[in-house]
Design a protein around this motif. Structure first.
Motif, mmCIF file in Angstrom:
data_model
loop_
_atom_site.group_PDB
_atom_site.id
_atom_site.type_symbol
_atom_site.label_atom_id
_atom_site.label_comp_id
_atom_site.label_asym_id
_atom_site.label_seq_id
_atom_site.Cartn_x
_atom_site.Cartn_y
_atom_site.Cartn_z
ATOM 1 N N TRP A 14 0.961 -1.211 -0.173
ATOM 2 C CA TRP A 14 0.031 0.002 0.041
ATOM 3 C C TRP A 14 0.891 1.182 0.060
ATOM 4 C CZ3 TRP A 14 -4.775 -0.265 3.816
ATOM 5 C CH2 TRP A 14 -5.850 -1.445 3.040
ATOM 6 N N SER A 15 1.933 1.207 0.900
ATOM 7 C CA SER A 15 2.744 2.364 0.949
ATOM 8 C C SER A 15 3.459 2.727 -0.446
ATOM 9 C CB SER A 15 3.793 2.341 1.807
ATOM 10 O OG SER A 15 3.302 1.596 3.074
ATOM 11 N N ASP A 16 3.883 1.624 -1.280
ATOM 12 C CA ASP A 16 4.393 1.779 -2.675
ATOM 13 C C ASP A 16 3.433 2.256 -3.552
ATOM 14 O OD1 ASP A 16 6.775 0.959 -1.830
ATOM 15 O OD2 ASP A 16 6.642 -1.158 -2.663
ATOM 16 N N MET A 17 2.043 1.744 -3.430
ATOM 17 C CA MET A 17 0.962 2.238 -4.226
ATOM 18 C C MET A 17 0.809 3.807 -4.047
ATOM 19 S SD MET A 17 -1.188 -1.345 -4.108
ATOM 20 C CE MET A 17 -2.444 -1.170 -5.104
ATOM 21 N N ALA A 27 -3.440 5.028 -12.289
ATOM 22 C CA ALA A 27 -4.033 3.869 -12.097
ATOM 23 C C ALA A 27 -3.731 3.020 -10.839
ATOM 24 C CB ALA A 27 -3.321 3.150 -13.482
ATOM 25 N N ALA A 28 -2.450 3.434 -10.161
ATOM 26 C CA ALA A 28 -1.928 2.902 -8.939
ATOM 27 C C ALA A 28 -2.939 3.161 -7.945
ATOM 28 C CB ALA A 28 -0.448 3.207 -8.739
ATOM 29 N N TYR A 29 -3.210 4.593 -8.107
ATOM 30 C CA TYR A 29 -4.181 5.127 -6.987
ATOM 31 C C TYR A 29 -5.499 4.352 -6.877
ATOM 32 C CZ TYR A 29 -6.279 8.633 -4.130
ATOM 33 O OH TYR A 29 -6.841 9.485 -2.967
ATOM 34 N N LYS A 30 -5.991 4.227 -8.166
ATOM 35 C CA LYS A 30 -7.304 3.547 -8.177
ATOM 36 C C LYS A 30 -7.408 2.195 -7.740
ATOM 37 C CE LYS A 30 -11.557 2.860 -10.971
ATOM 38 N NZ LYS A 30 -12.105 3.261 -12.219
ATOM 39 N N ARG A 31 -6.376 1.405 -7.957
ATOM 40 C CA ARG A 31 -5.816 0.095 -7.467
ATOM 41 C C ARG A 31 -5.909 -0.091 -6.107
ATOM 42 N NH1 ARG A 31 -2.007 -0.953 -11.099
ATOM 43 N NH2 ARG A 31 -0.407 -0.733 -9.644
ATOM 44 N N LEU A 32 -5.283 1.146 -5.562
ATOM 45 C CA LEU A 32 -4.925 1.037 -3.920
ATOM 46 C C LEU A 32 -6.345 1.474 -3.361
ATOM 47 C CD1 LEU A 32 -3.400 1.491 -1.556
ATOM 48 C CD2 LEU A 32 -3.002 4.056 -2.048
ATOM 49 N N LEU A 33 -7.177 2.337 -3.892
ATOM 50 C CA LEU A 33 -8.492 2.807 -3.260
ATOM 51 C C LEU A 33 -9.193 1.461 -3.224
ATOM 52 C CD1 LEU A 33 -9.236 6.212 -4.452
ATOM 53 C CD2 LEU A 33 -8.285 5.557 -1.905
ATOM 54 N N THR A 34 -9.278 0.626 -4.459
ATOM 55 C CA THR A 34 -10.195 -0.366 -4.749
ATOM 56 C C THR A 34 -9.832 -1.748 -3.566
ATOM 57 O OG1 THR A 34 -10.122 0.010 -7.016
ATOM 58 C CG2 THR A 34 -11.011 -2.303 -6.253
ATOM 59 N N GLU A 35 -8.391 -1.669 -3.277
ATOM 60 C CA GLU A 35 -7.969 -2.720 -2.893
ATOM 61 C C GLU A 35 -8.308 -2.261 -0.993
ATOM 62 O OE1 GLU A 35 -3.843 -4.090 -2.241
ATOM 63 O OE2 GLU A 35 -3.900 -4.257 -4.494
ATOM 64 N N HIS A 68 -8.415 10.325 0.851
ATOM 65 C CA HIS A 68 -8.261 11.037 -0.527
ATOM 66 C C HIS A 68 -7.785 12.553 -0.140
ATOM 67 C CE1 HIS A 68 -8.345 12.229 -4.737
ATOM 68 N NE2 HIS A 68 -9.288 13.420 -4.396
ATOM 69 N N LEU A 69 -8.724 13.270 0.565
ATOM 70 C CA LEU A 69 -8.193 14.661 0.868
ATOM 71 C C LEU A 69 -7.168 14.750 1.681
ATOM 72 C CD1 LEU A 69 -11.994 16.084 0.638
ATOM 73 C CD2 LEU A 69 -10.222 16.328 -1.134
ATOM 74 N N LYS A 70 -6.904 14.046 2.644
ATOM 75 C CA LYS A 70 -5.671 14.203 3.468
ATOM 76 C C LYS A 70 -4.692 13.495 3.272
ATOM 77 C CE LYS A 70 -8.647 16.472 6.332
ATOM 78 N NZ LYS A 70 -8.655 18.097 6.115
ATOM 79 N N ARG A 71 -4.394 12.876 2.205
ATOM 80 C CA ARG A 71 -3.222 12.231 1.983
ATOM 81 C C ARG A 71 -2.004 13.096 1.964
ATOM 82 N NH1 ARG A 71 -5.648 13.248 -2.848
ATOM 83 N NH2 ARG A 71 -4.643 12.968 -4.789
ATOM 84 N N GLY A 72 -2.078 14.442 1.975
ATOM 85 C CA GLY A 72 -0.912 15.154 2.222
ATOM 86 C C GLY A 72 -0.386 15.082 3.651
ATOM 87 N N THR A 73 -1.066 14.629 4.586
ATOM 88 C CA THR A 73 -0.697 14.528 5.722
ATOM 89 C C THR A 73 0.157 13.144 5.941
ATOM 90 O OG1 THR A 73 -2.606 13.237 6.712
ATOM 91 C CG2 THR A 73 -2.615 15.842 6.686
ATOM 92 N N TRP A 74 0.295 12.276 5.002
ATOM 93 C CA TRP A 74 0.754 11.023 5.188
ATOM 94 C C TRP A 74 2.430 11.245 4.892
ATOM 95 C CZ3 TRP A 74 2.736 7.659 0.921
ATOM 96 C CH2 TRP A 74 3.399 6.494 1.587
ATOM 97 N N ASP A 75 3.306 10.812 5.803
ATOM 98 C CA ASP A 75 4.882 10.946 5.504
ATOM 99 C C ASP A 75 5.006 9.813 4.743
ATOM 100 O OD1 ASP A 75 7.486 10.905 5.557
ATOM 101 O OD2 ASP A 75 7.450 11.140 7.865
ATOM 102 N N PRO A 76 5.497 9.907 3.422
ATOM 103 C CA PRO A 76 6.007 8.828 2.472
ATOM 104 C C PRO A 76 7.077 7.829 3.243
ATOM 105 C CG PRO A 76 5.781 10.966 1.215
ATOM 106 C CD PRO A 76 5.603 11.143 2.571
ATOM 107 N N GLY A 77 7.646 8.595 4.043
ATOM 108 C CA GLY A 77 8.761 7.544 4.747
ATOM 109 C C GLY A 77 8.158 6.701 5.585
ATOM 110 N N GLN A 78 6.970 6.789 6.015
ATOM 111 C CA GLN A 78 6.291 5.836 7.024
ATOM 112 C C GLN A 78 5.351 4.873 6.205
ATOM 113 O OE1 GLN A 78 6.461 6.494 10.588
ATOM 114 N NE2 GLN A 78 8.100 7.975 10.008
ATOM 115 N N PRO A 79 5.224 3.860 6.980
ATOM 116 C CA PRO A 79 4.296 2.846 6.308
ATOM 117 C C PRO A 79 2.923 3.444 6.367
ATOM 118 C CG PRO A 79 4.715 2.063 8.368
ATOM 119 C CD PRO A 79 5.561 3.389 8.271
ATOM 120 N N LEU A 80 1.871 2.990 5.292
ATOM 121 C CA LEU A 80 0.793 3.652 5.043
ATOM 122 C C LEU A 80 -0.222 3.175 5.901
ATOM 123 C CD1 LEU A 80 -0.786 5.748 2.923
ATOM 124 C CD2 LEU A 80 -1.321 3.907 1.678
#
Lengths: 187, 211
Positions: A14-17, A27-35, A68-80
Protein backbone atom coordinates in the motif's frame (compact mmCIF):
# COMPACT_ATOMS: atom_id res chain seq x y z
CA UNK A 1 -2.72 -8.20 -6.61
CA UNK A 2 0.53 -10.03 -7.07
CA UNK A 3 -0.01 -11.95 -3.85
CA UNK A 4 -1.95 -15.15 -3.93
CA UNK A 5 -5.62 -14.93 -3.11
CA UNK A 6 -6.29 -14.92 0.60
CA UNK A 7 -2.68 -14.38 1.57
CA UNK A 8 -2.12 -11.24 3.62
CA UNK A 9 -0.67 -8.55 1.44
CA UNK A 10 2.78 -7.30 2.25
CA UNK A 11 2.84 -4.19 4.42
CA UNK A 12 4.87 -2.28 1.89
CA UNK A 13 2.39 -2.76 -0.95
CA UNK A 14 0.00 0.00 0.00
CA UNK A 15 2.81 2.37 0.83
CA UNK A 16 4.43 1.79 -2.56
CA UNK A 17 1.12 2.25 -4.32
CA UNK A 18 0.46 5.50 -2.48
CA UNK A 19 3.95 6.73 -3.29
CA UNK A 20 3.29 6.06 -6.98
CA UNK A 21 -0.10 7.74 -6.62
CA UNK A 22 1.50 10.82 -5.12
CA UNK A 23 3.80 10.96 -8.12
CA UNK A 24 0.72 11.17 -10.32
CA UNK A 25 0.11 7.50 -11.16
CA UNK A 26 -3.71 7.52 -11.30
CA UNK A 27 -3.98 3.82 -12.12
CA UNK A 28 -1.97 2.82 -9.04
CA UNK A 29 -4.13 5.16 -6.98
CA UNK A 30 -7.36 3.62 -8.20
CA UNK A 31 -5.98 0.14 -7.55
CA UNK A 32 -5.00 1.20 -4.05
CA UNK A 33 -8.42 2.63 -3.20
CA UNK A 34 -10.11 -0.43 -4.68
CA UNK A 35 -7.96 -2.71 -2.54
CA UNK A 36 -8.53 -0.60 0.52
CA UNK A 37 -12.31 -0.50 0.33
CA UNK A 38 -13.00 -4.10 1.45
CA UNK A 39 -10.42 -3.80 4.23
CA UNK A 40 -12.04 -0.60 5.48
CA UNK A 41 -15.45 -2.24 5.19
CA UNK A 42 -14.24 -5.14 7.31
CA UNK A 43 -12.85 -2.84 9.97
CA UNK A 44 -15.97 -0.71 10.10
CA UNK A 45 -18.34 -3.68 10.23
CA UNK A 46 -16.31 -5.32 12.97
CA UNK A 47 -16.64 -2.12 14.99
CA UNK A 48 -20.20 -1.24 14.06
CA UNK A 49 -21.85 -3.02 17.00
CA UNK A 50 -25.46 -2.94 15.99
CA UNK A 51 -25.37 -0.26 13.30
CA UNK A 52 -26.85 -1.27 9.97
CA UNK A 53 -24.88 -1.93 6.81
CA UNK A 54 -25.88 1.36 5.19
CA UNK A 55 -24.36 3.19 8.12
CA UNK A 56 -21.19 1.13 7.75
CA UNK A 57 -20.94 1.91 4.07
CA UNK A 58 -21.29 5.62 4.80
CA UNK A 59 -18.38 5.40 7.23
CA UNK A 60 -16.36 3.53 4.61
CA UNK A 61 -17.10 6.30 2.11
CA UNK A 62 -16.27 9.02 4.65
CA UNK A 63 -12.97 7.26 5.28
CA UNK A 64 -12.16 6.96 1.59
CA UNK A 65 -12.91 10.66 1.08
CA UNK A 66 -10.71 11.58 4.04
CA UNK A 67 -7.92 9.32 2.82
CA UNK A 68 -8.18 11.08 -0.52
CA UNK A 69 -8.38 14.66 0.72
CA UNK A 70 -5.91 14.27 3.60
CA UNK A 71 -3.20 12.22 1.90
CA UNK A 72 -0.91 15.24 2.13
CA UNK A 73 -0.60 14.45 5.85
CA UNK A 74 0.95 11.06 5.17
CA UNK A 75 4.71 11.01 5.46
CA UNK A 76 5.94 8.88 2.52
CA UNK A 77 8.80 7.69 4.70
CA UNK A 78 6.34 5.92 6.98
CA UNK A 79 4.19 2.85 6.31
CA UNK A 80 0.73 3.73 5.01
CA UNK A 81 -1.41 1.33 7.02
CA UNK A 82 -1.17 2.95 10.47
CA UNK A 83 -2.11 6.23 8.84
CA UNK A 84 -5.10 4.65 7.09
CA UNK A 85 -6.26 2.92 10.27
CA UNK A 86 -6.02 6.19 12.19
CA UNK A 87 -8.27 7.84 9.62
CA UNK A 88 -10.83 5.02 9.74
CA UNK A 89 -10.79 5.08 13.50
CA UNK A 90 -11.42 8.82 13.48
CA UNK A 91 -14.33 8.40 11.09
CA UNK A 92 -15.88 5.57 13.10
CA UNK A 93 -15.69 7.57 16.32
CA UNK A 94 -17.10 10.60 14.52
CA UNK A 95 -19.99 8.64 13.06
CA UNK A 96 -20.89 7.17 16.44
CA UNK A 97 -20.67 10.58 18.02
CA UNK A 98 -23.15 11.94 15.52
CA UNK A 99 -25.48 9.14 16.48
CA UNK A 100 -25.06 10.28 20.05
CA UNK A 101 -22.99 7.33 21.10
CA UNK A 102 -19.57 7.65 22.60
CA UNK A 103 -17.25 4.89 21.60
CA UNK A 104 -13.72 3.83 22.30
CA UNK A 105 -11.95 2.30 19.35
CA UNK A 106 -8.50 0.99 20.17
CA UNK A 107 -6.56 1.30 16.95
CA UNK A 108 -4.10 -1.44 17.89
CA UNK A 109 -6.76 -4.01 17.27
CA UNK A 110 -7.04 -3.15 13.62
CA UNK A 111 -5.51 -5.97 11.71
CA UNK A 112 -5.91 -7.25 8.22
CA UNK A 113 -8.05 -10.21 9.18
CA UNK A 114 -10.99 -7.84 9.37
CA UNK A 115 -11.22 -7.79 5.60
CA UNK A 116 -14.87 -8.21 4.63
CA UNK A 117 -16.03 -11.40 3.02
CA UNK A 118 -15.51 -11.25 -0.71
CA UNK A 119 -18.71 -10.93 -2.64
CA UNK A 120 -20.50 -8.60 -0.26
CA UNK A 121 -21.66 -5.80 -2.46
CA UNK A 122 -21.38 -2.24 -1.31
CA UNK A 123 -24.83 -0.98 -0.56
CA UNK A 124 -26.31 1.88 -2.37
CA UNK A 125 -26.62 4.91 -0.20
CA UNK A 126 -30.14 6.22 -0.11
CA UNK A 127 -29.18 9.80 0.63
CA UNK A 128 -26.24 10.25 -1.67
CA UNK A 129 -28.26 12.02 -4.32
CA UNK A 130 -29.78 14.50 -1.90
CA UNK A 131 -26.30 15.23 -0.60
CA UNK A 132 -25.05 15.92 -4.09
CA UNK A 133 -28.08 18.17 -4.62
CA UNK A 134 -26.90 20.38 -1.80
CA UNK A 135 -23.72 21.23 -3.67
CA UNK A 136 -23.57 24.30 -5.91
CA UNK A 137 -25.25 23.50 -9.25
CA UNK A 138 -22.07 23.07 -11.30
CA UNK A 139 -20.44 20.83 -8.69
CA UNK A 140 -23.57 18.74 -8.46
CA UNK A 141 -23.84 18.39 -12.23
CA UNK A 142 -20.19 17.39 -12.46
CA UNK A 143 -20.36 14.74 -9.75
CA UNK A 144 -23.64 13.39 -11.07
CA UNK A 145 -22.15 13.11 -14.53
CA UNK A 146 -18.94 11.44 -13.35
CA UNK A 147 -20.24 9.23 -10.57
CA UNK A 148 -23.90 8.48 -10.98
CA UNK A 149 -24.00 8.40 -14.77
CA UNK A 150 -20.42 7.13 -14.94
CA UNK A 151 -19.45 9.15 -17.97
CA UNK A 152 -15.83 9.82 -18.78
CA UNK A 153 -14.30 13.12 -17.79
CA UNK A 154 -14.02 14.20 -21.43
CA UNK A 155 -17.71 13.80 -22.03
CA UNK A 156 -18.62 15.49 -18.75
CA UNK A 157 -16.27 18.34 -19.56
CA UNK A 158 -17.85 18.79 -22.95
CA UNK A 159 -21.32 18.69 -21.51
CA UNK A 160 -20.56 21.24 -18.81
CA UNK A 161 -18.37 23.40 -21.00
CA UNK A 162 -15.23 22.78 -18.94
CA UNK A 163 -11.75 22.56 -20.42
CA UNK A 164 -9.72 19.62 -19.01
CA UNK A 165 -7.74 21.91 -16.71
CA UNK A 166 -10.86 23.61 -15.41
CA UNK A 167 -12.60 20.28 -14.89
CA UNK A 168 -9.65 19.04 -12.91
CA UNK A 169 -9.84 21.99 -10.50
CA UNK A 170 -13.66 21.91 -10.41
CA UNK A 171 -13.68 18.23 -9.48
CA UNK A 172 -11.18 18.75 -6.68
CA UNK A 173 -13.19 21.63 -5.24
CA UNK A 174 -16.45 19.72 -5.59
CA UNK A 175 -15.00 16.80 -3.62
CA UNK A 176 -13.79 19.12 -0.88
CA UNK A 177 -17.25 20.67 -0.64
CA UNK A 178 -18.88 17.26 -0.67
CA UNK A 179 -16.71 16.21 2.28
CA UNK A 180 -17.85 19.30 4.21
CA UNK A 181 -21.50 18.61 3.42
CA UNK A 182 -21.20 14.95 4.42
CA UNK A 183 -19.71 16.10 7.71
CA UNK A 184 -22.40 18.73 8.34
CA UNK A 185 -25.24 16.52 7.27
CA UNK A 186 -24.18 13.92 9.81
CA UNK A 187 -25.15 10.99 7.65
CA UNK B 1 -23.52 6.84 -4.75
CA UNK B 2 -21.95 3.42 -4.62
CA UNK B 3 -18.53 3.06 -3.10
CA UNK B 4 -17.10 1.96 -6.44
CA UNK B 5 -18.44 5.11 -8.05
CA UNK B 6 -16.92 7.20 -5.29
CA UNK B 7 -13.56 5.49 -5.80
CA UNK B 8 -13.77 6.21 -9.51
CA UNK B 9 -14.26 9.94 -8.98
CA UNK B 10 -11.66 10.10 -6.21
CA UNK B 11 -9.15 8.44 -8.52
CA UNK B 12 -10.20 10.89 -11.23
CA UNK B 13 -9.24 13.84 -9.04
CA UNK B 14 -5.70 14.40 -10.23
CA UNK B 15 -4.95 17.49 -8.16
CA UNK B 16 -2.00 16.29 -6.11
CA UNK B 17 -1.98 17.16 -2.41
CA UNK B 18 0.65 19.44 -0.98
CA UNK B 19 2.57 18.34 2.08
CA UNK B 20 0.98 19.96 5.11
CA UNK B 21 3.81 20.09 7.64
CA UNK B 22 6.37 22.14 5.66
CA UNK B 23 3.65 24.61 4.71
CA UNK B 24 2.72 25.18 8.37
CA UNK B 25 6.26 26.29 9.14
CA UNK B 26 6.49 28.34 5.96
CA UNK B 27 3.19 30.16 6.30
CA UNK B 28 3.59 30.90 10.00
CA UNK B 29 7.07 32.31 9.49
CA UNK B 30 5.97 34.33 6.47
CA UNK B 31 2.90 35.58 8.34
CA UNK B 32 5.05 36.73 11.21
CA UNK B 33 7.38 38.93 9.16
CA UNK B 34 5.06 41.81 8.31
CA UNK B 35 3.35 42.26 11.72
CA UNK B 36 6.72 41.94 13.46
CA UNK B 37 8.32 44.54 11.19
CA UNK B 38 5.36 46.88 11.64
CA UNK B 39 5.32 46.52 15.41
CA UNK B 40 9.05 47.17 15.71
CA UNK B 41 8.85 50.08 13.25
CA UNK B 42 6.09 51.70 15.31
CA UNK B 43 7.42 50.88 18.78
CA UNK B 44 11.16 50.87 18.10
CA UNK B 45 13.80 48.41 19.28
CA UNK B 46 15.28 48.93 22.73
CA UNK B 47 18.65 50.67 22.59
CA UNK B 48 20.49 48.29 24.91
CA UNK B 49 19.35 45.14 23.15
CA UNK B 50 22.74 43.43 23.17
CA UNK B 51 23.29 43.95 26.89
CA UNK B 52 19.73 42.85 27.64
CA UNK B 53 20.14 39.66 25.66
CA UNK B 54 23.34 38.86 27.52
CA UNK B 55 22.12 39.57 31.05
CA UNK B 56 20.81 36.49 32.86
CA UNK B 57 17.44 37.92 33.95
CA UNK B 58 16.47 39.86 30.81
CA UNK B 59 17.72 37.02 28.62
CA UNK B 60 14.74 35.06 29.91
CA UNK B 61 12.40 37.45 28.10
CA UNK B 62 13.46 35.57 24.97
CA UNK B 63 14.46 32.18 26.28
CA UNK B 64 11.20 31.44 28.08
CA UNK B 65 8.80 32.41 25.26
CA UNK B 66 10.96 30.61 22.70
CA UNK B 67 11.33 27.64 25.03
CA UNK B 68 7.56 27.32 24.98
CA UNK B 69 7.00 28.34 21.36
CA UNK B 70 9.43 26.14 19.48
CA UNK B 71 8.36 22.79 20.98
CA UNK B 72 4.72 23.84 20.64
CA UNK B 73 5.35 24.63 16.99
CA UNK B 74 6.71 21.15 16.33
CA UNK B 75 3.89 19.62 18.38
CA UNK B 76 1.27 21.50 16.36
CA UNK B 77 2.78 20.23 13.13
CA UNK B 78 2.87 16.65 14.42
CA UNK B 79 -0.74 16.93 15.56
CA UNK B 80 -1.89 17.49 11.98
CA UNK B 81 -1.18 13.82 11.33
CA UNK B 82 -4.04 11.49 12.18
CA UNK B 83 -1.94 8.75 13.74
CA UNK B 84 -0.16 11.02 16.22
CA UNK B 85 -1.07 9.99 19.73
CA UNK B 86 1.62 11.37 21.95
CA UNK B 87 3.76 14.43 21.48
CA UNK B 88 6.71 14.11 23.87
CA UNK B 89 8.01 17.42 22.55
CA UNK B 90 5.35 19.17 24.64
CA UNK B 91 7.20 18.21 27.82
CA UNK B 92 9.84 20.76 26.94
CA UNK B 93 7.19 23.46 26.61
CA UNK B 94 5.68 22.33 29.88
CA UNK B 95 9.04 22.54 31.67
CA UNK B 96 9.55 26.08 30.33
CA UNK B 97 6.02 26.98 31.44
CA UNK B 98 6.52 25.52 34.92
CA UNK B 99 9.82 27.36 35.23
CA UNK B 100 8.07 30.64 34.37
CA UNK B 101 5.23 30.06 36.85
CA UNK B 102 7.64 29.05 39.61
CA UNK B 103 9.75 32.11 38.98
CA UNK B 104 6.65 34.32 39.05
CA UNK B 105 5.52 32.81 42.36
CA UNK B 106 8.98 33.27 43.87
CA UNK B 107 8.98 36.89 42.71
CA UNK B 108 5.56 37.44 44.27
CA UNK B 109 6.68 35.92 47.58
CA UNK B 110 9.93 37.83 47.77
CA UNK B 111 8.49 41.21 46.82
CA UNK B 112 7.36 43.37 49.80
CA UNK B 113 3.58 43.76 49.81
CA UNK B 114 3.38 47.50 49.03
CA UNK B 115 5.60 47.06 45.95
CA UNK B 116 3.84 44.00 44.68
CA UNK B 117 0.89 45.50 42.86
CA UNK B 118 2.78 48.41 41.22
CA UNK B 119 5.43 45.87 40.16
CA UNK B 120 2.90 43.63 38.47
CA UNK B 121 0.99 46.49 36.87
CA UNK B 122 4.12 48.15 35.47
CA UNK B 123 3.62 50.94 32.97
CA UNK B 124 3.22 49.25 29.60
CA UNK B 125 0.89 46.33 30.14
CA UNK B 126 -1.61 47.50 27.55
CA UNK B 127 1.00 47.96 24.86
CA UNK B 128 2.39 44.56 25.83
CA UNK B 129 -0.88 42.64 25.53
CA UNK B 130 -2.05 44.55 22.46
CA UNK B 131 1.25 43.98 20.68
CA UNK B 132 1.55 40.29 21.43
CA UNK B 133 -2.03 39.65 20.32
CA UNK B 134 -1.86 41.80 17.18
CA UNK B 135 1.49 40.41 16.06
CA UNK B 136 -0.06 36.95 16.46
CA UNK B 137 -3.23 37.52 14.47
CA UNK B 138 -1.92 37.12 10.92
CA UNK B 139 0.46 34.17 11.46
CA UNK B 140 -2.15 32.37 13.54
CA UNK B 141 -4.80 32.84 10.86
CA UNK B 142 -2.46 31.62 8.12
CA UNK B 143 -1.31 28.64 10.16
CA UNK B 144 -4.88 27.57 10.95
CA UNK B 145 -5.81 27.94 7.31
CA UNK B 146 -3.00 25.64 6.21
CA UNK B 147 -3.79 23.24 9.04
CA UNK B 148 -7.31 22.82 7.71
CA UNK B 149 -5.66 20.55 5.14
CA UNK B 150 -4.41 18.48 8.05
CA UNK B 151 -6.16 15.58 9.75
CA UNK B 152 -5.72 16.22 13.42
CA UNK B 153 -6.59 13.52 15.92
CA UNK B 154 -7.20 16.32 18.46
CA UNK B 155 -8.29 19.54 16.74
CA UNK B 156 -8.52 21.65 19.87
CA UNK B 157 -5.10 20.60 21.18
CA UNK B 158 -3.66 21.16 17.76
CA UNK B 159 -5.11 24.69 17.67
CA UNK B 160 -3.88 25.38 21.20
CA UNK B 161 -0.36 24.27 20.26
CA UNK B 162 -0.19 26.55 17.25
CA UNK B 163 -1.59 29.40 19.39
CA UNK B 164 1.07 28.73 22.02
CA UNK B 165 3.74 28.69 19.33
CA UNK B 166 2.62 31.89 17.64
CA UNK B 167 1.99 33.65 20.97
CA UNK B 168 5.45 32.73 22.21
CA UNK B 169 7.11 33.93 19.03
CA UNK B 170 5.18 37.19 19.19
CA UNK B 171 6.21 37.71 22.81
CA UNK B 172 9.85 37.16 21.88
CA UNK B 173 9.46 39.74 19.11
CA UNK B 174 7.76 42.22 21.43
CA UNK B 175 10.64 41.71 23.87
CA UNK B 176 12.93 43.32 21.32
CA UNK B 177 11.11 46.57 22.11
CA UNK B 178 9.98 46.20 25.71
CA UNK B 179 12.25 47.70 28.36
CA UNK B 180 10.30 46.66 31.44
CA UNK B 181 12.70 44.09 32.77
CA UNK B 182 11.20 43.20 36.15
CA UNK B 183 10.32 39.49 36.16
CA UNK B 184 7.14 40.34 38.04
CA UNK B 185 6.02 42.38 35.04
CA UNK B 186 7.13 40.37 32.05
CA UNK B 187 6.29 36.95 33.47
CA UNK B 188 2.76 38.18 34.18
CA UNK B 189 1.99 40.00 30.98
CA UNK B 190 3.98 37.99 28.45
CA UNK B 191 2.50 34.90 30.05
CA UNK B 192 -1.01 36.30 29.87
CA UNK B 193 -0.55 37.42 26.26
CA UNK B 194 0.72 33.99 25.25
CA UNK B 195 -2.16 32.31 27.09
CA UNK B 196 -4.73 34.51 25.34
CA UNK B 197 -3.32 33.62 21.93
CA UNK B 198 -3.26 29.96 22.99
CA UNK B 199 -6.92 30.19 23.94
CA UNK B 200 -7.81 31.78 20.60
CA UNK B 201 -5.90 28.99 18.86
CA UNK B 202 -7.73 26.33 20.88
CA UNK B 203 -11.16 27.74 20.02
CA UNK B 204 -10.21 28.17 16.36
CA UNK B 205 -8.87 24.62 16.30
CA UNK B 206 -12.03 23.24 17.87
CA UNK B 207 -14.21 24.75 15.17
CA UNK B 208 -11.95 24.92 12.13
CA UNK B 209 -9.71 21.85 12.35
CA UNK B 210 -12.40 19.22 12.58
CA UNK B 211 -12.58 16.91 9.61
Amino acid sequence: MRDGKGAPKAQSDWSDMMRSALRGDAAAYKRLLTEMAPVLRGIVRARASGMDLDWCEDVVQDSLMAIHLKRGTWDPGQPLRPWVYAIVRHKIVDAFRRKGRAVHVPVDEFIDQFEAEPGTDPLENRDAETLIDRLPERDAALLRCLALEERGSEECGRRLGLAPGALRVALHRALKRLAVIRKEEGL
Amino acid sequence: MKTDQLIAILAGDTVLPRRVVPRIFGFTAAGLVLPAAMALAILGVRGDLMQAMAAPVTMMKWLLPLGVALPAFVAAARLTRPQTRRVPMLWIALVAGIAAVTWLLLSVITTPAPELWPGVIGSSRQACLTSIISISALPLALAIRVMRDGASPAPMHCGACIGLAVGGLSAAIYALHCTEDAPLFFLTWYGLGILIVTGIGAVAGHYLLRW
